[in-house]
Design a protein around this motif. Structure first.
Motif, short mmCIF file in Angstrom:
data_model
loop_
_atom_site.label_atom_id
_atom_site.label_comp_id
_atom_site.label_asym_id
_atom_site.label_seq_id
_atom_site.Cartn_x
_atom_site.Cartn_y
_atom_site.Cartn_z
N ALA A 541 0.99 -1.06 0.20
CA ALA A 541 -0.03 0.24 0.03
C ALA A 541 0.87 1.26 -0.03
O ALA A 541 1.84 1.32 0.74
N ASN A 542 0.53 2.18 -0.79
CA ASN A 542 1.01 3.69 -0.77
C ASN A 542 -0.04 4.45 -0.23
O ASN A 542 -1.03 4.84 -0.95
N LEU A 543 0.17 5.12 0.99
CA LEU A 543 -0.53 5.91 1.83
C LEU A 543 -0.43 7.21 1.46
O LEU A 543 -0.41 8.03 2.56
N THR A 544 0.15 7.67 0.47
CA THR A 544 0.71 9.15 0.24
C THR A 544 0.12 9.60 -1.16
O THR A 544 -0.48 8.88 -1.97
N ASP A 545 0.24 10.73 -1.26
CA ASP A 545 -0.43 11.49 -2.45
C ASP A 545 0.61 11.59 -3.54
O ASP A 545 0.45 12.32 -4.48
N GLN A 546 1.71 11.00 -3.54
CA GLN A 546 2.54 10.94 -4.32
C GLN A 546 2.96 9.30 -5.09
O GLN A 546 2.84 8.49 -4.34
N PRO A 547 3.05 9.31 -6.55
CA PRO A 547 3.47 7.93 -6.83
C PRO A 547 4.67 7.56 -6.37
O PRO A 547 5.50 8.04 -6.22
N ARG A 548 4.84 6.05 -6.19
CA ARG A 548 5.95 5.49 -5.73
C ARG A 548 6.56 4.26 -6.42
O ARG A 548 5.49 3.51 -7.08
N THR A 549 7.73 3.95 -6.58
CA THR A 549 8.30 2.78 -7.35
C THR A 549 9.27 2.10 -6.32
O THR A 549 10.08 2.55 -5.58
N ILE A 550 8.88 0.89 -6.23
CA ILE A 550 9.87 -0.04 -5.03
C ILE A 550 10.11 -1.14 -5.75
O ILE A 550 9.59 -1.70 -6.71
N ARG A 551 11.24 -1.91 -4.91
CA ARG A 551 11.37 -3.21 -5.55
C ARG A 551 11.07 -4.34 -4.38
O ARG A 551 11.47 -4.08 -3.15
N ILE A 552 10.46 -5.28 -4.58
CA ILE A 552 10.06 -6.18 -3.72
C ILE A 552 10.72 -7.45 -3.59
O ILE A 552 11.16 -7.98 -4.82
N ASP A 553 11.17 -7.99 -2.64
CA ASP A 553 12.19 -9.27 -2.58
C ASP A 553 11.35 -10.34 -2.85
O ASP A 553 10.13 -10.89 -2.41
N PRO A 554 11.69 -11.11 -4.23
CA PRO A 554 10.74 -12.09 -4.58
C PRO A 554 10.77 -13.47 -3.69
O PRO A 554 9.87 -14.15 -3.82
N VAL A 555 11.88 -13.36 -2.69
CA VAL A 555 11.67 -14.49 -1.77
C VAL A 555 10.50 -14.36 -0.73
O VAL A 555 9.82 -15.19 -0.63
#
Length: 586
Positions: A541-555
């Motif tokens: 979840a992104n609970l901000t008013d800005q777009p976000r980009t992240i990497r998620i650990d595939p494990v």
């Protein structure tokens, strides 16, 4: 069939439970409960294999809950129309909108005749208020939904026949209500409201000062009298026999009175809940006990007992203020840390997750979790949004905020300053998180249909809690939901979509594991739900008013799609999130 040896052992356990409450085994209670248990067992044998109104989950080998469980919290007279009772009208609204496919259980807030507090001042525990409908209407609703009832057991109405007998000096009711000498030191008693603790009543034998924890009309029952305990446990069992799958023990924390203590969470109160659970397990097995204690988290979860002897479920009271703090402060660290701390003592327990109910948003459950200045900020935000603050009296004579009186929709954003599209996105983000968390989710009717705060009801009644208790005419409700661009329609359709998708994924079973992810705490939060068969859903979840980009650990989260957005994705690529977007990754 129960053998004589098993029965003797069972009643010895009943006596042990009674002794935990009273320090002895009063004959009237022991014999009364024995008769109640035997009567229910006999009836169960006679109706074995036949249909019954009573819940039969555990007795038939079914689990207490699964991923399909969602509870709708609503008043019995929530929707009205000419020619139908309110119970019939609401039933029609729910089925006309296909909600019996999305919601498993309907929590009917108190539907008995009542004299105040919107049903929580009960004048007759076994009657349905004729203004709302009949038991037949409730049983008809129960054919499409499981049911949850309230047992308002701390107090009754002044109008109840027990209290009328009490003030008439009828010896049968002489000790039915809690009394005290006003000259005694009662300063240690925890108060939920800034009202007098004792209320004087004239009787033929003189003035009696009756304990009134919540209001002068809500007179506290005296559980030190085993006759009262027997009457209320009999009522509890009767509710289960009349179709309640879940029974909510209202304001249970205040049950036992002992001058010189806080009169909150006393050992006798916990012992009373254990006794109630014990009797239900032997009369209507499979009935779920839910305790309602709007207090700090550690106090709240104490009602799980050892995981097998007290409440099956407790309200997740810390969730509403923590979610609200996260979306307004931009700091999701407190919410994430609290979620990491959650554990359950057994597979016979789970949380009752919610963000809104008929009451306000409790502030006390955030104590010790959120810095005081951030609680003060939430109070100010609610005031800035034009709503109200409920106060409680402290032992030193001061007052502190007790609850935020506002709809959760209007708490997450100010409708005067944001578009309907953005407002609905913010609100539905909080609901998507709540629906994803480990436990049984509960949705308040006004959250489902996107109701605005009812300021006029507060002004007219002088009761701050009326702000999120608006009662609809069916035509008014249908008109509010008919405009495709309106905030209410956006919320209603968005909520239906969340419920539809959630129901398809066993990873949202209350028994499924939950692991909180290590994500940046500047507005992001994530966790993984894993079912017993290995199926997983990652919630980001992104609970901000800005777009976000992240990497998620595939494990931690291996995914190919977002089942909410119906979007194909790849673990190999960074994950993008729009403002206030929640992804369910699979």
């Amino acid at each position: 069939m129960t053998s004589a040896t098993d029965e003797t052992t069972d009643f010895q356990e009943t006596h042990d439970r009674i002794r935990e409450v009273y320090g002895e085994v009063p004959d009237v209670l022991a014999e009364g409960l024995k008769s109640l248990i035997n009567t229910c067992r006999t009836a169960s044998v006679e109706t074995s294999g036949a249909s019954s109104e009573a819940n039969s989950g555990a007795s038939s080998g079914n689990p207490l809950w699964d991923h399909r469980d969602v509870v709708l919290i609503t008043y019995a007279d929530q929707v009205r129309a000419l020619g139908l009772s309110p119970l019939q009208t609401q039933h029609r609204f729910l089925t006309d909108n296909g909600l019996e496919q999305l919601i498993r259980c309907v929590h009917l807030l108190p539907f008995c005749p009542s004299t105040s507090d919107d049903g929580f001042s009960v004048a007759d525990y076994l009657a349905v208020d004729p203004e709302f409908g009949t038991w037949d209407d409730i049983h008809a609703l129960g054919r499409d939904f499981d049911l949850m009832y309230d047992l308002v057991l701390n107090h009754s109405s002044q109008a109840h026949e027990w209290f009328q007998g009490f003030i008439a000096d009828n010896p049968q009711y002489a000790e039915f209500y809690a009394t005290a000498d006003p000259s005694e030191d009662l300063s240690s008693v925890v108060r939920p409201r800034s009202l007098p603790l004792l209320t004087p009543f004239e009787t033929p034998s003189g003035t009696r000062y009756v304990w009134t924890t919540f209001s002068a009309d809500q007179v506290d029952l005296n559980y030190a009298n085993p006759q009262v305990m027997l009457r209320m446990i009999t009522t509890l069992v009767e509710y289960a026999l009349r179709g309640a799958r879940i029974i909510r023990l209202d304001a249970i924390a205040f049950l036992w009175k002992q001058i010189g203590t806080s009169c909150l969470h006393l050992p006798q109160t916990h012992a009373a809940v254990k006794l109630m659970r014990h009797v239900l397990d032997r009369t209507v097995p499979g009935t779920i006990v839910l305790t309602e204690t709007n207090v700090p988290h550690q106090e709240n979860i104490s009602y799980f007992g050892d995981g097998n002897d007290e409440a099956h479920m407790v309200y997740q009271f810390s969730l509403p203020p923590l979610m609200l703090d996260a979306i307004h402060s931009g700091d999701t660290g407190v919410l994430a840390d609290w979620m990491r701390s959650l554990s359950l003592p057994s597979d016979q327990t789970t949380y009752f997750n919610f963000t809104a109910s008929h009451d306000g948003i409790g502030v006390r459950p955030a104590e010790g979790l959120v810095p005081p200045e951030r609680i003060d900020r939430l109070v100010q935000i609610v005031r800035d949004h034009g709503s109200r603050i409920g106060m409680r009296a402290n032992s030193d004579g001061t007052e502190s905020p007790y609850e935020l009186n506002i709809t959760y929709l209007d708490a997450v954003a100010d409708r005067r300053t944001v578009s309907a599209a953005e407002h609905s996105r913010r609100f539905l983000a909080t609901q998507a998180i709540m629906l994803s968390m480990r436990g049984v989710p509960a949705v308040y009717f006004h959250s489902l249909v996107g109701s605005p705060s009812d300021i006029d009801a507060v002004k007219t009644s002088g009761i701050p809690r009326r702000i999120n208790r608006h009662k609809y005419d069916a035509e008014e409700l249908n008109a509010a939901l008919s405009n495709p661009d309106s905030l209410q329609r956006r919320v209603f359709e968005g909520y239906r979509r969340l419920l539809e998708v959630r129901r398809r994924h066993v990873a949202f079973d209350p028994k499924a594991d939950q692991e909180v992810l290590d994500l940046p705490t500047d507005g992001l939060i994530g966790f993984v739900r894993t079912a017993a068969d290995g199926q997983r859903v990652g919630v980001i979840a992104n609970l901000t008013d800005q777009p976000r980009t992240i990497r998620i650990d595939p494990v931690k989260v291996s995914y190919q799609c977002d089942v909410l957005a119906q979007e194909d994705l790849s673990n190999a690529m960074p994950l993008s999130l729009r403002p206030f977007q929640v992804r369910w990754l699979k």
